[in-house]
Design a protein around this motif. Sequence first.
Motif, PDB file in Angstrom:
ATOM      1  N   GLN A 140       0.815  -1.215   0.000  1.00 43.21           N
ATOM      2  CA  GLN A 140       0.000   0.000   0.000  1.00 43.21           C
ATOM      3  C   GLN A 140       0.851   1.268   0.000  1.00 43.21           C
ATOM      4  O   GLN A 140       0.326   2.343   0.263  1.00 43.21           O
ATOM      5  CB  GLN A 140      -0.943   0.000   1.201  1.00 43.21           C
ATOM      6  CG  GLN A 140      -1.972  -1.106   1.144  1.00 43.21           C
ATOM      7  CD  GLN A 140      -2.852  -1.005  -0.098  1.00 43.21           C
ATOM      8  OE1 GLN A 140      -3.382   0.052  -0.410  1.00 43.21           O
ATOM      9  NE2 GLN A 140      -2.974  -2.106  -0.811  1.00 43.21           N
ATOM     10  N   GLY A 141       2.131   1.134  -0.248  1.00 41.89           N
ATOM     11  CA  GLY A 141       2.984   2.312  -0.321  1.00 41.89           C
ATOM     12  C   GLY A 141       4.216   2.189   0.548  1.00 41.89           C
ATOM     13  O   GLY A 141       4.314   1.321   1.413  1.00 41.89           O
ATOM     14  N   GLU A 142       5.150   3.082   0.295  1.00 46.91           N
ATOM     15  CA  GLU A 142       6.445   3.050   0.976  1.00 46.91           C
ATOM     16  C   GLU A 142       6.323   3.235   2.487  1.00 46.91           C
ATOM     17  O   GLU A 142       6.989   2.538   3.261  1.00 46.91           O
ATOM     18  CB  GLU A 142       7.360   4.135   0.386  1.00 46.91           C
ATOM     19  CG  GLU A 142       8.797   4.035   0.841  1.00 46.91           C
ATOM     20  CD  GLU A 142       9.494   2.768   0.366  1.00 46.91           C
ATOM     21  OE1 GLU A 142      10.401   2.297   1.090  1.00 46.91           O
ATOM     22  OE2 GLU A 142       9.144   2.241  -0.704  1.00 46.91           O
TER      23      GLU A 142
END
Length: 170
Positions: A140-142
């Motif tokens: 879902q992202g860094e």
Amino acid sequence: MIQVETAIERPWPAGRWDAIAERAVRAAIEASAHGDIATMVTIVEVSVRYTSDDEVRLLNSSYRQKDKPTNVLSFPMVQPDLLDAINNGDDDGETLLGDIVLAHGVCAREAKDKHASVEDHATHLIVHGTLHLLGYDHEQGEAEAEAMEEIERVALATLGIDDPYAVREG
């Protein structure tokens, strides 16, 4: 209370796999934002299945449309937004958090590549899988990936396992 059920299938060799699963699940839960689950009267069950690459490939194909084995799969049974609702008054006092499935060949190859024991790498994969059951998702992202990795580091450190994300020389 955390209850871990294990199924150990071929080609996993004889070993302490039950104890490894128990320790890894408990460490992951305790290191997460849902650490209170570890001390609840309600039984929160996690199933850990050690199986073959072929079996994981079938599951990965069926549930994720990826026709290849992967190291670990997690199948949550509780929606992340309902985790806080797990309490001492649930139905029969038991909640199935979900299932974790590990592929032996992939795990063994990755352990060798990382210069780690299969036991330590399997522990890491179970910690990782448990965090997925708790709603963490590195895809879902860094920021979410970094948060998840930090929880993994903390959980593994409590078990005496080195940071799996550290850059190793040599």
